[in-house]
Design an enzyme around this catalytic site. Structure first.
Site, PDB file in Angstrom:
ATOM      1  N   ARG A 131      -3.397   1.138  -3.796  1.00  0.00           N
ATOM      2  CA  ARG A 131      -3.015  -0.257  -4.022  1.00  0.00           C
ATOM      3  C   ARG A 131      -3.710  -0.782  -5.268  1.00  0.00           C
ATOM      4  O   ARG A 131      -4.676  -0.151  -5.757  1.00  0.00           O
ATOM      5  CB  ARG A 131      -3.341  -1.120  -2.803  1.00  0.00           C
ATOM      6  CG  ARG A 131      -4.731  -0.907  -2.260  1.00  0.00           C
ATOM      7  CD  ARG A 131      -4.922  -1.675  -0.965  1.00  0.00           C
ATOM      8  NE  ARG A 131      -6.045  -1.138  -0.225  1.00  0.00           N
ATOM      9  CZ  ARG A 131      -6.897  -1.874   0.450  1.00  0.00           C
ATOM     10  NH1 ARG A 131      -6.747  -3.178   0.510  1.00  0.00           N
ATOM     11  NH2 ARG A 131      -7.893  -1.301   1.096  1.00  0.00           N
ATOM     12  N   HIS A 151      -7.077  15.401   3.629  1.00  0.00           N
ATOM     13  CA  HIS A 151      -6.868  15.436   2.178  1.00  0.00           C
ATOM     14  C   HIS A 151      -6.278  16.774   1.729  1.00  0.00           C
ATOM     15  O   HIS A 151      -5.509  16.824   0.770  1.00  0.00           O
ATOM     16  CB  HIS A 151      -8.170  15.102   1.429  1.00  0.00           C
ATOM     17  CG  HIS A 151      -8.463  13.636   1.474  1.00  0.00           C
ATOM     18  ND1 HIS A 151      -9.267  13.083   2.449  1.00  0.00           N
ATOM     19  CD2 HIS A 151      -8.004  12.607   0.703  1.00  0.00           C
ATOM     20  CE1 HIS A 151      -9.296  11.767   2.262  1.00  0.00           C
ATOM     21  NE2 HIS A 151      -8.549  11.449   1.213  1.00  0.00           N
ATOM     22  N   CYS A 192      -5.212  11.913  -1.655  1.00  0.00           N
ATOM     23  CA  CYS A 192      -4.181  11.841  -0.599  1.00  0.00           C
ATOM     24  C   CYS A 192      -2.956  11.057  -1.053  1.00  0.00           C
ATOM     25  O   CYS A 192      -1.851  11.286  -0.559  1.00  0.00           O
ATOM     26  CB  CYS A 192      -4.739  11.293   0.709  1.00  0.00           C
ATOM     27  SG  CYS A 192      -5.256   9.570   0.653  1.00  0.00           S
ATOM     28  N   TYR A 193      -3.135  10.151  -2.027  1.00  0.00           N
ATOM     29  CA  TYR A 193      -1.978   9.390  -2.508  1.00  0.00           C
ATOM     30  C   TYR A 193      -1.061  10.246  -3.378  1.00  0.00           C
ATOM     31  O   TYR A 193       0.019   9.803  -3.761  1.00  0.00           O
ATOM     32  CB  TYR A 193      -2.417   8.121  -3.247  1.00  0.00           C
ATOM     33  CG  TYR A 193      -3.213   7.200  -2.353  1.00  0.00           C
ATOM     34  CD1 TYR A 193      -2.714   6.840  -1.104  1.00  0.00           C
ATOM     35  CD2 TYR A 193      -4.467   6.719  -2.724  1.00  0.00           C
ATOM     36  CE1 TYR A 193      -3.448   6.029  -0.249  1.00  0.00           C
ATOM     37  CE2 TYR A 193      -5.209   5.910  -1.877  1.00  0.00           C
ATOM     38  CZ  TYR A 193      -4.692   5.567  -0.642  1.00  0.00           C
ATOM     39  OH  TYR A 193      -5.412   4.774   0.211  1.00  0.00           O
ATOM     40  N   ASP A 242     -11.634  17.740   3.469  1.00  0.00           N
ATOM     41  CA  ASP A 242     -11.259  17.571   4.878  1.00  0.00           C
ATOM     42  C   ASP A 242      -9.801  17.975   5.044  1.00  0.00           C
ATOM     43  O   ASP A 242      -9.087  18.165   4.060  1.00  0.00           O
ATOM     44  CB  ASP A 242     -11.521  16.132   5.375  1.00  0.00           C
ATOM     45  CG  ASP A 242     -10.738  15.094   4.601  1.00  0.00           C
ATOM     46  OD1 ASP A 242      -9.504  15.173   4.613  1.00  0.00           O
ATOM     47  OD2 ASP A 242     -11.359  14.216   3.961  1.00  0.00           O
ATOM     48  N   ASP A 248     -10.621  13.778  -1.553  1.00  0.00           N
ATOM     49  CA  ASP A 248     -10.238  12.504  -2.168  1.00  0.00           C
ATOM     50  C   ASP A 248     -10.539  12.546  -3.673  1.00  0.00           C
ATOM     51  O   ASP A 248      -9.662  12.395  -4.520  1.00  0.00           O
ATOM     52  CB  ASP A 248     -11.031  11.427  -1.397  1.00  0.00           C
ATOM     53  CG  ASP A 248     -11.151  10.079  -2.059  1.00  0.00           C
ATOM     54  OD1 ASP A 248     -10.822   9.945  -3.229  1.00  0.00           O
ATOM     55  OD2 ASP A 248     -11.614   9.141  -1.374  1.00  0.00           O
ATOM     56  N   HIS A 307       0.847  -1.190   0.000  1.00  0.00           N
ATOM     57  CA  HIS A 307       0.000   0.000   0.000  1.00  0.00           C
ATOM     58  C   HIS A 307       0.885   1.244   0.000  1.00  0.00           C
ATOM     59  O   HIS A 307       1.942   1.260   0.643  1.00  0.00           O
ATOM     60  CB  HIS A 307      -0.893  -0.016   1.247  1.00  0.00           C
ATOM     61  CG  HIS A 307      -1.983   1.006   1.190  1.00  0.00           C
ATOM     62  ND1 HIS A 307      -1.753   2.337   1.434  1.00  0.00           N
ATOM     63  CD2 HIS A 307      -3.300   0.888   0.901  1.00  0.00           C
ATOM     64  CE1 HIS A 307      -2.890   3.001   1.292  1.00  0.00           C
ATOM     65  NE2 HIS A 307      -3.839   2.152   0.970  1.00  0.00           N
ATOM     66  N   LYS A 350      -7.603  -0.507  -6.872  1.00  0.00           N
ATOM     67  CA  LYS A 350      -8.452   0.398  -6.094  1.00  0.00           C
ATOM     68  C   LYS A 350      -8.563   1.737  -6.827  1.00  0.00           C
ATOM     69  O   LYS A 350      -7.869   1.994  -7.801  1.00  0.00           O
ATOM     70  CB  LYS A 350      -7.863   0.597  -4.680  1.00  0.00           C
ATOM     71  CG  LYS A 350      -7.731  -0.659  -3.865  1.00  0.00           C
ATOM     72  CD  LYS A 350      -9.051  -1.269  -3.418  1.00  0.00           C
ATOM     73  CE  LYS A 350      -9.914  -0.383  -2.593  1.00  0.00           C
ATOM     74  NZ  LYS A 350     -10.251  -0.863  -1.279  1.00  0.00           N
ATOM     75  N   ASP A 354      -7.140   8.467  -5.430  1.00  0.00           N
ATOM     76  CA  ASP A 354      -7.560   9.292  -4.290  1.00  0.00           C
ATOM     77  C   ASP A 354      -6.499  10.385  -4.114  1.00  0.00           C
ATOM     78  O   ASP A 354      -5.292  10.095  -4.157  1.00  0.00           O
ATOM     79  CB  ASP A 354      -7.643   8.373  -3.058  1.00  0.00           C
ATOM     80  CG  ASP A 354      -7.881   9.081  -1.738  1.00  0.00           C
ATOM     81  OD1 ASP A 354      -7.668  10.306  -1.662  1.00  0.00           O
ATOM     82  OD2 ASP A 354      -8.244   8.397  -0.760  1.00  0.00           O
TER      83      ASP A 354
HETATM   84  C1  LIG Z   1       2.628   8.605   9.047  1.00  0.00           C
HETATM   85  C2  LIG Z   1       1.464   7.728   8.962  1.00  0.00           C
HETATM   86  C3  LIG Z   1       0.683   7.494  10.179  1.00  0.00           C
HETATM   87  C4  LIG Z   1       1.175   7.171   7.773  1.00  0.00           C
HETATM   88  C5  LIG Z   1      -0.027   6.414   7.426  1.00  0.00           C
HETATM   89  C6  LIG Z   1       0.124   5.897   6.052  1.00  0.00           C
HETATM   90  C7  LIG Z   1      -1.172   5.464   5.415  1.00  0.00           C
HETATM   91  C8  LIG Z   1      -2.001   6.497   4.695  1.00  0.00           C
HETATM   92  C9  LIG Z   1      -1.523   4.217   5.414  1.00  0.00           C
HETATM   93  C10 LIG Z   1      -2.728   3.765   4.685  1.00  0.00           C
HETATM   94  C11 LIG Z   1      -3.497   2.782   5.454  1.00  0.00           C
HETATM   95  C12 LIG Z   1      -4.480   2.010   4.591  1.00  0.00           C
HETATM   96  C13 LIG Z   1      -4.261   0.558   4.391  1.00  0.00           C
HETATM   97  C14 LIG Z   1      -5.488   2.625   4.040  1.00  0.00           C
HETATM   98  C15 LIG Z   1      -6.450   1.894   3.154  1.00  0.00           C
HETATM   99  O1  LIG Z   1      -7.599   2.500   3.307  1.00  0.00           O
HETATM  100  P1  LIG Z   1      -8.795   2.251   2.289  1.00  0.00           P
HETATM  101  O2  LIG Z   1      -9.031   0.782   2.091  1.00  0.00           O
HETATM  102  O3  LIG Z   1      -9.935   3.064   2.798  1.00  0.00           O
HETATM  103  O4  LIG Z   1      -8.252   2.949   1.003  1.00  0.00           O
HETATM  104  P2  LIG Z   1      -7.834   2.389  -0.443  1.00  0.00           P
HETATM  105  O5  LIG Z   1      -9.044   1.823  -1.073  1.00  0.00           O
HETATM  106  O6  LIG Z   1      -7.375   3.635  -1.133  1.00  0.00           O
HETATM  107  O7  LIG Z   1      -6.709   1.397  -0.244  1.00  0.00           O
HETATM  108 ZN   LIG Z   2      -7.584   9.564   0.799  1.00  0.00          ZN
END
Ligand SMILES: CC(C)=CCC/C(C)=C/CC/C(C)=C/COP(=O)(O)OP(=O)(O)O
Ligand SMILES: [Zn+2]
Length: 453
Positions: free
Chosen positions: A259, A393, A267-268, A390, A383, A217, A262, A265
């Site tokens: 990942r 983001h 934030c990535y 928010d 997002d 991820h 998916k 978004d």
């Molecule tokens: C410094 C610090 C604390 C860093 C955190 C890093 C971080 C953002 C990790 C992501 C965690 C994660 C598996 C989200 C998936 O969410 P989802 O399933 O809602 O999202 P997706 O569909 O985009 O994978």
């Molecule tokens: Zn996000």
């Protein structure tokens, strides 16, 4: 029209290109016919207004995200700093006082006053105080106790727990190592075996997962890669498969997914975009000779790597602190028989002042996604269209935008060329230190403060 005529040819070209590019976006993103290219403008004032409002309610009655209040401080303060704005002195004082009340009697910061200290909120609080900068903010951090807290969170396996009795994962390793590095309290005890833990999380896809056996991820890949750089063990990762993995996370929309399979978004833009910023610096470093491993070899002498590190100390740009240099190399030596990347020793000579590196991702497409799909014109980022803005983001979209704008630059000290910045050049944000995600000049302020004290 008159004012258009008075522009130079280059300025006219820039406007015409922007207009044409925008017409393409309009079709691609199915924007209403009335949309104008001003949508490519970063709505600075509206963002600052939205962010400043968010910081005013941190007192006891503020219970939304009650266990995450240092995070709210960081997301907002960092976003404001990226926009090159400041919070007013009273708000700054209140924020420092609030964060002090989150500091536990035995070190570390909790999500709110009286709660249990946690590594994630410790990272957020420290980054907030570094972003505020100045003696009051920086000296409010009890570094001795914070070090003890980090030692308590250290697990026998080498990884870190998020909190007392909590989960061990890559986030915990990153937040612990990042904070220790920023505060200049990182030592061999904290570093011991962290690299082995991160290595056990690199998956068959090339990215890094939160725990061994999970799915790669972007959030964890950023954390894992940054940690390996900070402890000077990055060469242990399979960087080629990691690069392949992250390159394929950019979608046709221009944004990044976290990942495989998916949705993209905003934030990535940072979690994945920040990986490119780190890889870029790794790729622009010289390789140095391996550290001798055999007994007695080189005894009494500095290793080539240590020499390179100390030679670079105090030099320009990011070089000194992109890694901790040779200081923890004896731990890394357990495994390393090949040459190590020394991120400290960046070769500036052939590139200073020129935009001469081709990004490994489509930087303009990502800027399009951030500005057109993630930006709310009345302030804040999100997002994707259909979701609400928010602070999280807003912070990570803006951090990603700052990375994009410098994705062609090898030398971070020089400003990006206009064509690297989508939309008007006034969209340009402050540069960040990609290992910690704090604005670069705030990082240097903290560096100076914690080197002296
Ligand atoms: C410094 C610090 C604390 C860093 C955190 C890093 C971080 C953002 C990790 C992501 C965690 C994660 C598996 C989200 C998936 O969410 P989802 O399933 O809602 O999202 P997706 O569909 O985009 O994978
Ligand atoms: Zn996000």
């Amino acid at each position: 029209m008159e004012s258009f005529r008075s522009l130079t040819v280059t300025q006219r070209d820039q406007i015409l290109v922007e207009q044409q590019v925008f017409d393409i976006f309009k079709t691609f993103y199915n924007l209403p016919p009335s949309s104008q290219s001003f949508m490519l403008e970063l709505q600075r004032e509206n963002h600052v207004e939205y962010l400043t409002k968010g910081l005013t309610g941190l007192g006891p009655s503020f219970c939304v995200l009650d266990a995450n209040r240092p995070w709210i401080c960081y997301w907002i303060l960092h976003s404001i700093a990226l926009l090159d704005e400041f919070v007013d002195p009273e708000l700054e004082d209140n924020t420092i006082d609030f964060l002090s009340r989150c500091q536990g009697p035995n070190g570390g910061y909790a999500g709110g006053p009286g709660q249990m200290p946690h590594l994630a909120t410790t990272y957020a609080a420290v980054n907030s105080l570094v972003t505020l900068g100045g003696d009051k903010a920086l000296s409010s951090i009890n570094r001795e106790k914070l070090y003890m807290f980090l030692r308590q969170m250290k697990d026998a396996s080498g990884g870190f727990r998020m909190h007392d009795g909590g989960e061990i994962d890559v986030r915990a390793c990153y937040t612990a190592i990042s904070v220790a590095s920023l505060l200049n309290i990182l030592d061999d005890e904290l570093v011991q075996n962290v690299g082995n833990y991160i290595l056990s999380c690199q998956t068959y896809e090339g990215g890094i997962s939160g725990e061994p056996g999970s799915e790669a991820h972007g959030g964890y890949t950023f954390c894992g890669l940054a940690t390996m750089i900070l402890i000077n063990e990055v060469d242990r990762l399979d960087l080629s498969s990691l690069t392949d993995w992250v390159v394929f996370r950019q979608g046709v929309e221009g944004g990044f997914q976290g990942r495989t399979n998916k949705l993209v978004d905003g934030c990535y833009s940072f979690w994945q975009g920040g990986i490119f910023a780190l890889l870029k610096r790794l790729n622009s470093t010289k390789r140095v000779k391996p550290i001798p491993l055999g007994d007695g070899e080189g005894s009494g002498e500095e290793s080539p790597q240590t020499t390179a590190s100390s030679d670079a100390a105090g030099e320009e740009g990011l070089n000194e602190d992109l890694s901790l240099g040779g200081s923890h190399s004896e731990i890394g030596d357990q495994h390393n028989t090949s040459s190590q990347v020394n991120v400290i020793d960046i070769d500036h000579n052939h590139s200073k002042g020129h935009a001469n590196v081709e990004p490994l991702f489509n930087s303009l497409a990502l800027q399009q996604y951030i500005l057109l799909c993630s930006q709310e014109l009345n302030g804040g980022l999100r997002d994707k269209p259909g979701k609400s803005r928010d602070h999280y983001h807003t912070c990570y979209c803006l951090s990603g935008l700052s990375v994009c704008q410098r994705s062609w630059l090898e030398d971070e000290d020089s400003p990006p060329l206009p064509r690297a910045v989508l939309g008007p050049y006034s969209n340009l944000l402050e540069p960040i230190h990609p290992l910690y995600n704090v604005v670069l000049d705030r990082y240097w302020g903290a560096h100076e403060f914690f080197t002296k004290s």
